[in-house]
Design an enzyme around this catalytic site. Structure first.
Site, PDB file in Angstrom:
ATOM      1  N   ASP A  36       0.724  -1.124  -0.050  1.00 43.52           N
ATOM      2  CA  ASP A  36      -0.078   0.060  -0.143  1.00 43.52           C
ATOM      3  C   ASP A  36       0.890   1.150   0.182  1.00 43.52           C
ATOM      4  O   ASP A  36       1.765   1.401   0.960  1.00 43.52           O
ATOM      5  CB  ASP A  36      -0.785  -0.003   1.344  1.00 43.52           C
ATOM      6  CG  ASP A  36      -1.836  -1.234   1.282  1.00 43.52           C
ATOM      7  OD1 ASP A  36      -1.477  -2.047   0.970  1.00 43.52           O
ATOM      8  OD2 ASP A  36      -2.967  -0.941   2.034  1.00 43.52           O
ATOM      9  N   LYS A  39      -7.191   3.263  -2.846  1.00 44.32           N
ATOM     10  CA  LYS A  39      -7.586   3.290  -1.564  1.00 44.32           C
ATOM     11  C   LYS A  39      -7.999   4.262  -1.023  1.00 44.32           C
ATOM     12  O   LYS A  39      -7.423   5.351  -1.430  1.00 44.32           O
ATOM     13  CB  LYS A  39      -6.205   2.402  -0.498  1.00 44.32           C
ATOM     14  CG  LYS A  39      -6.507   2.246   0.639  1.00 44.32           C
ATOM     15  CD  LYS A  39      -5.395   1.933   1.234  1.00 44.32           C
ATOM     16  CE  LYS A  39      -5.128   1.862   3.101  1.00 44.32           C
ATOM     17  NZ  LYS A  39      -3.944   1.240   3.325  1.00 44.32           N
ATOM     18  N   LYS A  46     -10.286  -0.403  -2.027  1.00 42.46           N
ATOM     19  CA  LYS A  46      -9.859  -0.596  -0.430  1.00 42.46           C
ATOM     20  C   LYS A  46     -10.461   0.691   0.269  1.00 42.46           C
ATOM     21  O   LYS A  46      -9.992   1.850   0.101  1.00 42.46           O
ATOM     22  CB  LYS A  46      -8.542  -0.895  -0.204  1.00 42.46           C
ATOM     23  CG  LYS A  46      -8.361  -1.175   1.406  1.00 42.46           C
ATOM     24  CD  LYS A  46      -6.704  -1.409   1.569  1.00 42.46           C
ATOM     25  CE  LYS A  46      -6.419  -1.738   3.235  1.00 42.46           C
ATOM     26  NZ  LYS A  46      -5.121  -2.165   3.266  1.00 42.46           N
TER      27      LYS A  46
END
Length: 326
Positions: A171, A239, A275
């Site tokens: 990430d 995300k 996400k």
């Protein structure tokens, strides 16, 4: 709008996809021209639509719904106080939450604790024989999380470290300063480099999840633009938040990211995920996001390949719903 091509004819190399979509190099001019063709995201239209969808969600969830939410969680600990022992406990909880719940989709830890988490996950292998146990991915934050303000060489070295240490997913956060200044190519270049850095020597690669910090961006249109630039660079998942910004996830921001991946799928044939992280603490919140995902991307994409919840306490609320007397 993007130039459409049959999915079977589309190369899966991000650089080749970007070259085709941009009709030229990934510089500010070509990226800006593409961004100018995107549909506008109008708050006056989006906000009422999102509010109406949320109003459809019942708080009375069945055990199957709770199991679905549990299986979508990236069980996360990104505290300065994390230790090898706390990460081992996190892994054990992710693999076998108990109470009839399935394993979570992943655990997510700091870069320096990836080796510890990898060893713990490998040691939990025997739990795979349990009825509800599944494969838990190891995610790591890297690239100078949460702000991405380190020199490029430092960010790249951290990326390489977590992949070598055994991360299945990485990430990273975009260069938000470059985004706000309209330096589109700088945003793209970092994501494209990160996509190359998740490649392993054996030809496989880790999944790349790109954080937009959507709650700190000034407009819905800029969130959508950031999402498309990240996808051009090769993001496997968009995300919402680091969980360390001024604001976390919101239903509106989640809807924009879900719209972005649907748009990307329509225009390129490629299926990527979202996400949702930053303040997702309760089953009620997760149920709202799950409903939005199903409405925008279809029930068949409500799985861990297409939807995740980055959270540290959501699983506790799921367990409390399943077993209120625990």
């Amino acid at each position: 709008m993007f130039t459409q091509a049959p999915a079977s004819d589309i190369p899966h190399d991000p650089a080749a996809i970007a070259l085709r979509l941009l009709d030229g190099p990934a510089d500010d001019a070509h990226i800006g021209a593409l961004l100018d063709t995107l549909p506008k995201v109008r708050a006056a239209e989006l906000d009422p639509w999102v509010a109406a969808r949320i109003a459809e969600v019942s708080d009375d969830l069945c055990p199957q719904d709770l199991a679905v939410i549990a299986a979508l969680i990236d069980l996360t600990s990104l505290s300065p106080e994390d230790t090898p022992e706390s990460v081992q406990a996190l892994v054990a909880k992710a693999v076998a939450p108990g109470h009839g719940l399935p394993s979570t989709a992943a655990v997510c830890v700091h870069a320096d604790l990836v080796s510890t988490a990898r060893q713990a996950l490998d040691a939990q292998g025997e739990l795979a024989t349990l009825p509800d146990a599944g494969q838990v991915a190891l995610a790591a934050v890297a690239g100078a999380f949460p702000h991405g303000r380190s020199p490029l060489a430092v960010r790249a070295a951290e990326m390489s470290h977590v992949v070598t240490a055994g991360a299945d997913e990485v990430d990273i956060v975009i260069d938000r300063g470059a985004l706000l200044a309209g330096r589109w190519a700088e945003v793209y270049d970092w994501v494209a480099l990160a996509r190359r850095l998740v490649q392993r020597p054996d030809g496989t690669r880790a999944r790349l999840k790109v954080i937009l910090e959507s709650g700190d961006l000034p407009s819905y249109d800029l969130v959508f633009r950031a999402a498309i630039i990240a996808l051009l660079g090769g993001a496997d998942m968009l995300k919402t938040s680091t969980g360390k910004g001024r604001h976390g996830a919101t239903p509106a921001a989640a809807a924009i990211l879900l719209q972005a991946v649907a748009h990307w799928r329509d225009e390129t044939g490629l299926d990527v995920g979202v996400k949702i992280s930053g303040g997702v603490r309760t089953v009620a919140q997760a149920a709202q996001y799950l409903h939005l995902a199903r409405a925008l991307n279809g029930t068949q994409r409500a799985d861990a390949d297409h939807l995740r919840f980055g959270a540290s306490s959501l699983l506790d609320d799921v367990i409390a719903r399943v077993d209120p007397l625990r």
